[in-house]
Structures are given as structure tokens and as C-alpha cells.
Write a protein that holds these residues in place. Structure first.
Motif, PDB file in Angstrom:
ATOM      1  N   HIS A  22      -0.200 -12.348  -1.403  1.00  0.00           N
ATOM      2  CA  HIS A  22       0.005 -13.780  -1.601  1.00  0.00           C
ATOM      3  C   HIS A  22      -1.329 -14.454  -1.891  1.00  0.00           C
ATOM      4  O   HIS A  22      -2.267 -14.344  -1.100  1.00  0.00           O
ATOM      5  N   PRO A  23      -1.416 -15.191  -3.010  1.00  0.00           N
ATOM      6  CA  PRO A  23      -2.600 -16.005  -3.267  1.00  0.00           C
ATOM      7  C   PRO A  23      -2.475 -17.340  -2.549  1.00  0.00           C
ATOM      8  O   PRO A  23      -1.394 -17.739  -2.133  1.00  0.00           O
ATOM      9  N   GLY A  24      -3.599 -18.016  -2.429  1.00  0.00           N
ATOM     10  CA  GLY A  24      -3.605 -19.358  -1.876  1.00  0.00           C
ATOM     11  C   GLY A  24      -4.256 -20.320  -2.849  1.00  0.00           C
ATOM     12  O   GLY A  24      -5.083 -19.921  -3.676  1.00  0.00           O
ATOM     13  N   ALA A  25      -3.901 -21.580  -2.750  1.00  0.00           N
ATOM     14  CA  ALA A  25      -4.475 -22.590  -3.632  1.00  0.00           C
ATOM     15  C   ALA A  25      -5.991 -22.506  -3.596  1.00  0.00           C
ATOM     16  O   ALA A  25      -6.592 -22.394  -2.530  1.00  0.00           O
ATOM     17  N   GLY A  26      -6.610 -22.535  -4.755  1.00  0.00           N
ATOM     18  CA  GLY A  26      -8.060 -22.535  -4.832  1.00  0.00           C
ATOM     19  C   GLY A  26      -8.680 -21.197  -5.118  1.00  0.00           C
ATOM     20  O   GLY A  26      -9.759 -21.126  -5.686  1.00  0.00           O
ATOM     21  N   GLY A  27      -8.010 -20.094  -4.707  1.00  0.00           N
ATOM     22  CA  GLY A  27      -8.570 -18.798  -5.048  1.00  0.00           C
ATOM     23  C   GLY A  27      -8.453 -17.705  -4.016  1.00  0.00           C
ATOM     24  O   GLY A  27      -8.625 -16.528  -4.332  1.00  0.00           O
ATOM     25  N   CYS A  28      -8.207 -18.026  -2.741  1.00  0.00           N
ATOM     26  CA  CYS A  28      -8.094 -16.986  -1.718  1.00  0.00           C
ATOM     27  C   CYS A  28      -6.887 -16.088  -1.993  1.00  0.00           C
ATOM     28  O   CYS A  28      -5.875 -16.543  -2.528  1.00  0.00           O
ATOM     29  N   VAL A  29      -6.989 -14.829  -1.578  1.00  0.00           N
ATOM     30  CA  VAL A  29      -5.862 -13.912  -1.775  1.00  0.00           C
ATOM     31  C   VAL A  29      -5.980 -12.734  -0.815  1.00  0.00           C
ATOM     32  O   VAL A  29      -7.072 -12.327  -0.432  1.00  0.00           O
ATOM     33  N   GLY A  30      -4.820 -12.237  -0.422  1.00  0.00           N
ATOM     34  CA  GLY A  30      -4.747 -10.983   0.314  1.00  0.00           C
ATOM     35  C   GLY A  30      -3.611 -10.171  -0.259  1.00  0.00           C
ATOM     36  O   GLY A  30      -2.601 -10.727  -0.697  1.00  0.00           O
ATOM     37  N   PHE A  31      -3.768  -8.832  -0.305  1.00  0.00           N
ATOM     38  CA  PHE A  31      -2.675  -7.985  -0.792  1.00  0.00           C
ATOM     39  C   PHE A  31      -2.832  -6.566  -0.279  1.00  0.00           C
ATOM     40  O   PHE A  31      -3.901  -6.167   0.200  1.00  0.00           O
ATOM     41  N   ALA A  32      -1.751  -5.813  -0.403  1.00  0.00           N
ATOM     42  CA  ALA A  32      -1.754  -4.393  -0.083  1.00  0.00           C
ATOM     43  C   ALA A  32      -1.162  -3.618  -1.251  1.00  0.00           C
ATOM     44  O   ALA A  32      -0.225  -4.078  -1.899  1.00  0.00           O
ATOM     45  N   ASP A  33      -1.710  -2.447  -1.496  1.00  0.00           N
ATOM     46  CA  ASP A  33      -1.269  -1.568  -2.578  1.00  0.00           C
ATOM     47  C   ASP A  33      -0.950  -0.199  -1.988  1.00  0.00           C
ATOM     48  O   ASP A  33      -1.848   0.617  -1.768  1.00  0.00           O
ATOM     49  N   PRO A  34       0.335   0.061  -1.682  1.00  0.00           N
ATOM     50  CA  PRO A  34       0.693   1.350  -1.093  1.00  0.00           C
ATOM     51  C   PRO A  34       0.398   2.528  -2.017  1.00  0.00           C
ATOM     52  O   PRO A  34       0.132   3.634  -1.535  1.00  0.00           O
ATOM     53  N   ASN A  35       0.454   2.316  -3.319  1.00  0.00           N
ATOM     54  CA  ASN A  35       0.219   3.403  -4.266  1.00  0.00           C
ATOM     55  C   ASN A  35      -1.200   3.959  -4.162  1.00  0.00           C
ATOM     56  O   ASN A  35      -1.418   5.164  -4.289  1.00  0.00           O
ATOM     57  N   ARG A  36      -2.153   3.060  -3.968  1.00  0.00           N
ATOM     58  CA  ARG A  36      -3.561   3.489  -3.906  1.00  0.00           C
ATOM     59  C   ARG A  36      -4.138   3.391  -2.498  1.00  0.00           C
ATOM     60  O   ARG A  36      -5.322   3.652  -2.308  1.00  0.00           O
ATOM     61  N   ASP A  37      -3.306   3.017  -1.543  1.00  0.00           N
ATOM     62  CA  ASP A  37      -3.712   2.913  -0.140  1.00  0.00           C
ATOM     63  C   ASP A  37      -4.894   1.952   0.015  1.00  0.00           C
ATOM     64  O   ASP A  37      -5.932   2.293   0.589  1.00  0.00           O
ATOM     65  N   ILE A  38      -4.699   0.745  -0.498  1.00  0.00           N
ATOM     66  CA  ILE A  38      -5.729  -0.295  -0.460  1.00  0.00           C
ATOM     67  C   ILE A  38      -5.181  -1.551   0.195  1.00  0.00           C
ATOM     68  O   ILE A  38      -4.029  -1.931  -0.027  1.00  0.00           O
ATOM     69  N   ALA A  39      -6.001  -2.194   1.006  1.00  0.00           N
ATOM     70  CA  ALA A  39      -5.739  -3.548   1.504  1.00  0.00           C
ATOM     71  C   ALA A  39      -6.969  -4.380   1.170  1.00  0.00           C
ATOM     72  O   ALA A  39      -8.100  -3.960   1.442  1.00  0.00           O
ATOM     73  N   PHE A  40      -6.753  -5.540   0.584  1.00  0.00           N
ATOM     74  CA  PHE A  40      -7.842  -6.319  -0.016  1.00  0.00           C
ATOM     75  C   PHE A  40      -7.700  -7.784   0.372  1.00  0.00           C
ATOM     76  O   PHE A  40      -6.594  -8.313   0.437  1.00  0.00           O
ATOM     77  N   ALA A  41      -8.838  -8.447   0.594  1.00  0.00           N
ATOM     78  CA  ALA A  41      -8.815  -9.894   0.825  1.00  0.00           C
ATOM     79  C   ALA A  41     -10.098 -10.526   0.310  1.00  0.00           C
ATOM     80  O   ALA A  41     -11.191  -9.960   0.456  1.00  0.00           O
ATOM     81  N   TYR A  42      -9.923 -11.689  -0.284  1.00  0.00           N
ATOM     82  CA  TYR A  42     -11.048 -12.486  -0.774  1.00  0.00           C
ATOM     83  C   TYR A  42     -10.807 -13.916  -0.322  1.00  0.00           C
ATOM     84  O   TYR A  42      -9.714 -14.469  -0.531  1.00  0.00           O
ATOM     85  N   THR A  43     -11.796 -14.502   0.318  1.00  0.00           N
ATOM     86  CA  THR A  43     -11.683 -15.893   0.757  1.00  0.00           C
ATOM     87  C   THR A  43     -12.862 -16.677   0.199  1.00  0.00           C
ATOM     88  O   THR A  43     -13.991 -16.180   0.159  1.00  0.00           O
TER      89      THR A  43
END
Length: 384
Positions: A338-359
């Protein structure tokens, strides 16, 4: 701020190019205070931050600096509600009225709320700032509102009402006085993270101020939204984002920060948000295996979402990835976030086993993924 950027934190050698891309986000793309975290194969591979966190650029961004992540916090709402359904033995097709007797519409189900098909995308009644800062007033108004269309008949993203709907259901199922108390007990404390809705004065001391990104670039989707505001005054899209106006302009105020507005005022940091998504890649850590699969299975899709006016798919509370840059959470299938207004985002990718967040504190105008986030995601995947 100076173009000289001091990046703090830790990262593995493999992801050094990601740190370079993060630095470039300050030098060339407008960031003045931001953080990034990434898990790969269950291990925290990058946890970095840089810049300043206050209006006058006097105080450094720190390891524990939180920022308002806006709609990126909807993921916490969704998981908290799903946890309570799991605990009580209810399912997502339970009518809201079974949990919330005062809710007047007998047709709306939990699933419809979570996948933005309830018709409750915006207040129809004119709301004051004071009303949205008061949980009781906001939820009482929602309970007696009418949907914009028949529940289940169309998809329309719910920027703000989603949070109160999910939060009130969660609070009632848990028997808690405050929704945030449930989030703390079932997500924050078990994971050892820093996140919440409605901060005390003490908690606000290390909270970053947000401000407009210094850029003349206006994304096509944002320009389209402004045209809709003009062409359809009083329509669902305009009311979703401007009823009341504090939704768009009040986020640095103490009243906003202290209130519980789950659709838009989650405060957290990148490491915590990435840790949360990593937990969703591990069945039985936050949710059972079945719900971990269900939340990222497509529940709704529209070629033209009734509110955002763009192609969009939802799982249970999460946006689903697709091939477009502005909605590509890593792999072009199976990823969710889910992205957030302004640019923040968090996500998970089960295919590549990644969890990512940018604030970030610097608010761009994109409706979905910000160009800065897209560059960072691409840099992360180039390291694999």
C-alpha cells in the motif's frame, strides 16, 4: 538542504547500489528527510536513513524517527481486523451490522469494506475538522450514512472512511476502548516495532514534519484528479479527499497527530513497516496461513476505480501489483502492499522473498507509487 548527504544505518554489501540510489534521491529528486528498509530471504539487508526531520531543518533524521505514512497505514488496519475475525471465528463475509448493530446498512460485509466495494468511499454529509478528530463523532456519522452506490456493485477506493470502518469493527470485536490499543497489543508489541494511530505529546517529539516536495513535476494521475474535482464538484472523488479540507492540509497539526484517523494518520518508520510486511510472509506470525494467502488474492478489480479513476485491484485491504510502474510492487504478480499520499510505501513480494518500505517527509503528488519509490524499488531488484 545541502547536496552533501550523510546516510546513516546499516546495509549488506549486496545492496550497496540501493544505498547509492537512496543518496541520489536526495541529490536529484527532492528528498530532504527519508528512510528505507529491506528484508531479503527473511534477513534485514538494509536499514538506512538521512536528512532532517523538522520544518526548519535543524534536527537530524534518526534511527527511530517516525513520519505520517498516510494510506500506507491501511495495511495495519486490515491486518488488525483480520486478526480479530480469525480470533472470533468470523469470516470476511460477516455483515457489519452483526458486529456493529448501529450500522444502518444491512448489506455491507467486511469483505466489501476491505476490498473497497462497500460504497462508503467518502462522507456525504459535510464534516468539520473537529468531527474527524473525534472517533465517536466520525464513526457515528458513518453508521448512519448512505453508500454512494449499492454495496458490492462497484469498486471505489475509500481514502478515509476505510480506516474508521475497519478500526471500529476491530475495536468492537476485541472489546477494546481504543482501536490503537488493539494495534499495539496484536501487531506492534509482538513484532517489536514502532507504529501507531494517535500519538501522545511525548511520542510526537521525534515525529518528522511533512512538507510539499520541491518539484514542478505534476504526475498525470494527480492532474487528472484535479480535473475531476473541477468537473464534478460535490462528487465522490472530491469529497473523498476534501471533506473536510484538513484531510489534505492538517497533517502537521497536533490535533491531527493526536487523533485516531486510521485511513490517513499512521505514524511509523521504514524499518517497522518493512518488519510488518516481512511478518506477512511468515504464516502464523501475524495471521494464519489461509489468511496470509487470502489477503493477497484478488478480491476486486476495476478498469476505472470510481474514486481514483484508474485501473486498480485489491486483496483484503491491500493494493495488488500490476505491470505499470505506478503500481508495481516488485514482481509483476503476487506482490501486495500500500502506498501513502506523498510517497511512502510498504510492500511484500512472496515470489522474491522481499519486504520493502520507504518513508519520506517530502510529499509528491502521485496517487499511487511516487517516482522516487519506483527508482528505489528498481534499484533494490537490480541487486538480486
Amino acid at each position: 538542504m545541502s547536496k552533501e548527504v550523510q546516510v546513516s544505518g546499516e546495509y549488506s554489501h549486496r545492496f550497496a547500489p540501493l544505498v547509492t540510489a537512496f543518496t541520489e534521491s536526495f541529490r536529484a529528486h527532492g528528498d530532504t528527510g527519508a528512510a528505507l528498509a529491506l528484508y531479503y530471504r527473511g534477513e534485514l539487508q538494509a536499514d538506512i536513513w538521512a536528512g532532517k526531520r523538522d520544518k526548519k531543518d535543524l534536527h537530524d533524521w534518526q534511527a527511530d524517527t517516525r513520519v505520517n505514512v498516510f494510506s500506507a497505514g491501511k495495511a495495519l488496519v486490515a491486518v488488525s481486523l483480520l486478526q480479530q475475525l480469525e480470533r472470533t471465528g468470523l469470516n470476511v463475509d460477516t455483515p457489519l451490522r452483526d458486529i456493529w448493530p448501529e450500522f444502518q446498512n444491512p448489506e455491507v460485509t467486511v469483505r466489501q469494506v476491505l476490498c473497497h466495494r462497500s460504497g462508503y468511499s467518502a462522507f456525504q454529509a459535510t464534516m468539520s475538522d473537529e468531527a474527524i478528530y473525534d472517533w465517536g463523532q466520525a464513526t457515528a456519522q458513518i453508521a448512519k450514512e448512505s453508500p454512494w452506490w449499492a454495496p458490492g456493485q462497484a469498486q471505489g477506493y475509500s481514502p478515509m472512511l476505510f480506516g474508521w470502518l475497519g478500526g471500529e469493527l476491530c475495536r468492537r470485536l476485541a472489546g477494546a476502548e481504543r482501536f490503537n490499543d488493539v494495534v499495539q497489543e496484536t501487531i506492534v508489541q509482538p513484532l517489536g516495532i514502532s507504529a501507531g494511530f494517535g500519538l501522545s505529546e511525548e511520542e510526537q517529539k521525534n515525529l518528522a514534519d511533512v512538507r510539499a516536495l520541491e518539484s514542478r513535476y505534476v504526475p498525470k494521475d494527480a492532474a487528472k484528479l484535479m480535473t475531476i474535482f473541477k468537473d464534478e464538484p460535490g462528487g465522490v472523488t472530491q469529497k473523498a479527499f476534501t471533506n473536510p479540507m484538513s484531510i489534505m492540509v492538517g497533517s502537521n497539526s497536533q490535533a491531527w497527530r493526536q487523533a485516531q484517523i486510521p485511513g490517513g494518520n499512521a505514524c511509523t518508520n521504514a524499518r517497522s513497516l518493512a518488519t510488518f510486511y516481512q511478518a506477512l510472509l511468515e504464516p502464523d506470525k501475524l495471521l494464519g496461513a489461509d489468511l496470509c494467502l487470502q489477503l493477497r488474492a484478488q478480491q476486486s478489480y476495476s478498469e476505472c476505480d470510481n474514486v481514483l479513476k484508474t485501473p486498480l485491484g485489491f486483496g483484503l485491504g491491500f493494493m495488488l501489483t500490476d505491470a505499470r510502474d505506478e503500481l508495481r510492487f516488485g514482481s509483476p504478480d503476487n506482490s501486495f502492499g500500500h502506498p501513502g499520499a506523498g510517497g511512502c510505501v510498504g510492500f511484500a513480494d512472496p515470489n522474491r522473498d522481499i519486504a520493502f518500505a520507504y518513508t519520506t517527509r517530502d510529499m509528491g503528488q502521485s496517487l499511487l507509487l511516487d517516482p522516487r519509490a519506483i527508482r528505489l524499488i528498481d534499484a533494490a531488484y537490480a541487486c538480486l
